[in-house]
Design a protein around this motif. Structure first.
Motif, short mmCIF file in Angstrom:
data_model
loop_
_atom_site.label_atom_id
_atom_site.label_comp_id
_atom_site.label_asym_id
_atom_site.label_seq_id
_atom_site.Cartn_x
_atom_site.Cartn_y
_atom_site.Cartn_z
N ARG A 63 0.83 -1.21 0.00
CA ARG A 63 0.00 0.00 0.00
C ARG A 63 0.86 1.26 0.00
O ARG A 63 0.55 2.23 -0.70
CB ARG A 63 -0.95 -0.01 1.19
N VAL A 64 1.97 1.25 0.76
CA VAL A 64 2.87 2.40 0.79
C VAL A 64 3.48 2.61 -0.59
O VAL A 64 3.53 3.73 -1.10
CB VAL A 64 3.98 2.21 1.86
N GLN A 65 3.91 1.50 -1.21
CA GLN A 65 4.50 1.59 -2.54
C GLN A 65 3.49 2.16 -3.54
O GLN A 65 3.82 3.05 -4.33
CB GLN A 65 4.96 0.21 -2.99
N THR A 66 2.26 1.71 -3.49
CA THR A 66 1.22 2.19 -4.40
C THR A 66 0.99 3.69 -4.21
O THR A 66 0.92 4.45 -5.18
CB THR A 66 -0.10 1.41 -4.17
N ARG A 67 0.88 4.11 -2.95
CA ARG A 67 0.67 5.54 -2.69
C ARG A 67 1.84 6.39 -3.12
O ARG A 67 1.67 7.48 -3.65
CB ARG A 67 0.38 5.76 -1.20
N LEU A 68 3.07 5.89 -2.88
CA LEU A 68 4.25 6.64 -3.31
C LEU A 68 4.27 6.79 -4.82
O LEU A 68 4.59 7.86 -5.34
CB LEU A 68 5.53 5.95 -2.83
N LEU A 69 3.96 5.72 -5.52
CA LEU A 69 3.97 5.78 -6.98
C LEU A 69 2.91 6.74 -7.51
O LEU A 69 3.14 7.46 -8.47
CB LEU A 69 3.80 4.39 -7.59
N LYS A 70 1.74 6.76 -6.87
CA LYS A 70 0.69 7.71 -7.28
C LYS A 70 1.15 9.14 -7.02
O LYS A 70 0.97 10.02 -7.85
CB LYS A 70 -0.59 7.46 -6.49
N ARG A 71 1.73 9.34 -5.86
CA ARG A 71 2.13 10.69 -5.44
C ARG A 71 3.29 11.23 -6.27
O ARG A 71 3.37 12.42 -6.54
CB ARG A 71 2.52 10.63 -3.97
N THR A 72 4.21 10.35 -6.65
CA THR A 72 5.41 10.82 -7.33
C THR A 72 5.36 10.64 -8.84
O THR A 72 6.29 11.01 -9.53
CB THR A 72 6.65 10.06 -6.82
N ASN A 73 4.27 10.04 -9.34
CA ASN A 73 4.13 9.79 -10.77
C ASN A 73 5.31 8.99 -11.33
O ASN A 73 5.80 9.25 -12.41
CB ASN A 73 3.97 11.10 -11.56
N SER A 74 5.83 8.08 -10.53
CA SER A 74 6.92 7.16 -10.91
C SER A 74 8.24 7.87 -11.22
O SER A 74 9.14 7.25 -11.76
CB SER A 74 6.51 6.32 -12.13
N SER A 75 8.38 9.12 -10.90
CA SER A 75 9.64 9.79 -11.18
C SER A 75 10.61 9.59 -10.01
O SER A 75 10.22 9.59 -8.86
CB SER A 75 9.43 11.28 -11.43
N MET A 76 11.87 9.41 -10.34
CA MET A 76 12.89 9.21 -9.30
C MET A 76 13.03 10.45 -8.44
O MET A 76 13.22 10.35 -7.23
CB MET A 76 14.22 8.85 -9.97
N ARG A 77 12.90 11.59 -9.03
CA ARG A 77 13.04 12.84 -8.28
C ARG A 77 11.93 12.96 -7.23
O ARG A 77 12.19 13.29 -6.07
CB ARG A 77 12.99 14.03 -9.24
N GLY A 78 10.71 12.65 -7.61
CA GLY A 78 9.60 12.70 -6.67
C GLY A 78 9.73 11.64 -5.58
O GLY A 78 9.43 11.89 -4.42
N PHE A 79 10.22 10.47 -5.96
CA PHE A 79 10.42 9.40 -4.99
C PHE A 79 11.49 9.81 -3.98
O PHE A 79 11.33 9.64 -2.77
CB PHE A 79 10.83 8.10 -5.69
N SER A 80 12.59 10.37 -4.47
CA SER A 80 13.67 10.82 -3.58
C SER A 80 13.17 11.87 -2.60
O SER A 80 13.53 11.86 -1.42
CB SER A 80 14.83 11.40 -4.39
N ARG A 81 12.33 12.77 -3.09
CA ARG A 81 11.77 13.81 -2.23
C ARG A 81 10.91 13.17 -1.13
O ARG A 81 10.99 13.55 0.03
CB ARG A 81 10.94 14.78 -3.06
#
Length: 163
Positions: free
Chosen positions: A125-143
């Protein structure tokens, strides 16, 4: 259960209970073998047992070698149960057990969180929410990871997940 009877594979809570039972039986056999000795004596016996079953002398135990340990102590289980117990101990998930993983897992010092279905569900669930929130971009994930890293240690802080 009658000796030699094949047990049907189980899942979920039943499997976890069976794994706990298998782990307790293996712990008891080590305790019996060492005569409920001091921890350092148990550790020596565990190392001896580990080396004895590390057939290829790599310093790690494969699933087949681990299965040999269970057979030596007459601790039977289905293939699914043996694999799941092995996975429970295999913290780094490389498909091999180091002595450290074997000892820690056997005596409950550390547990692989991914061996627990509830933990896998939360991580999914955390992974799914992170991917939605960051639109799969590495920059958004790092943030997102930096936001979770409250103490600037380079890893997400457990305190972040407790709020």
């Amino acid at each position: 259960m009658v000796y030699g009877q094949v047990r049907k594979p189980m899942g979920g809570v039943d499997l976890e209970r069976r794994l706990d039972e298998l782990q307790r039986r293996l712990q008891s056999m080590i305790e019996l073998k060492t005569g409920w000795a001091e921890p350092h004596q148990k550790s020596r016996e565990l190392q001896r047992l580990f080396r004895l079953h590390d057939m290829d002398a790599t310093g790690t135990m494969s699933l087949a070698e681990f299965s040999g340990v269970l057979l030596k102590f007459n601790i039977g289980g289905t293939d699914e149960e043996v694999q799941a117990l092995f996975d429970r101990f295999d913290i780094n998930e490389n498909g091999l057990l180091s002595f450290q993983e074997f000892g820690d897992g056997l005596f409950g010092l550390k547990r692989n969180p991914l061996a627990d279905a509830q933990c896998r569900d939360v991580l999914s669930r955390v992974q799914t929410r992170l991917l939605k929130r960051t639109n799969s971009s590495m920059r958004g994930f790092s943030r997102s990871v930096r936001v979770m890293d409250r103490d600037r240690s380079g890893t997400p802080s457990p305190l972040f997940f407790l709020r």
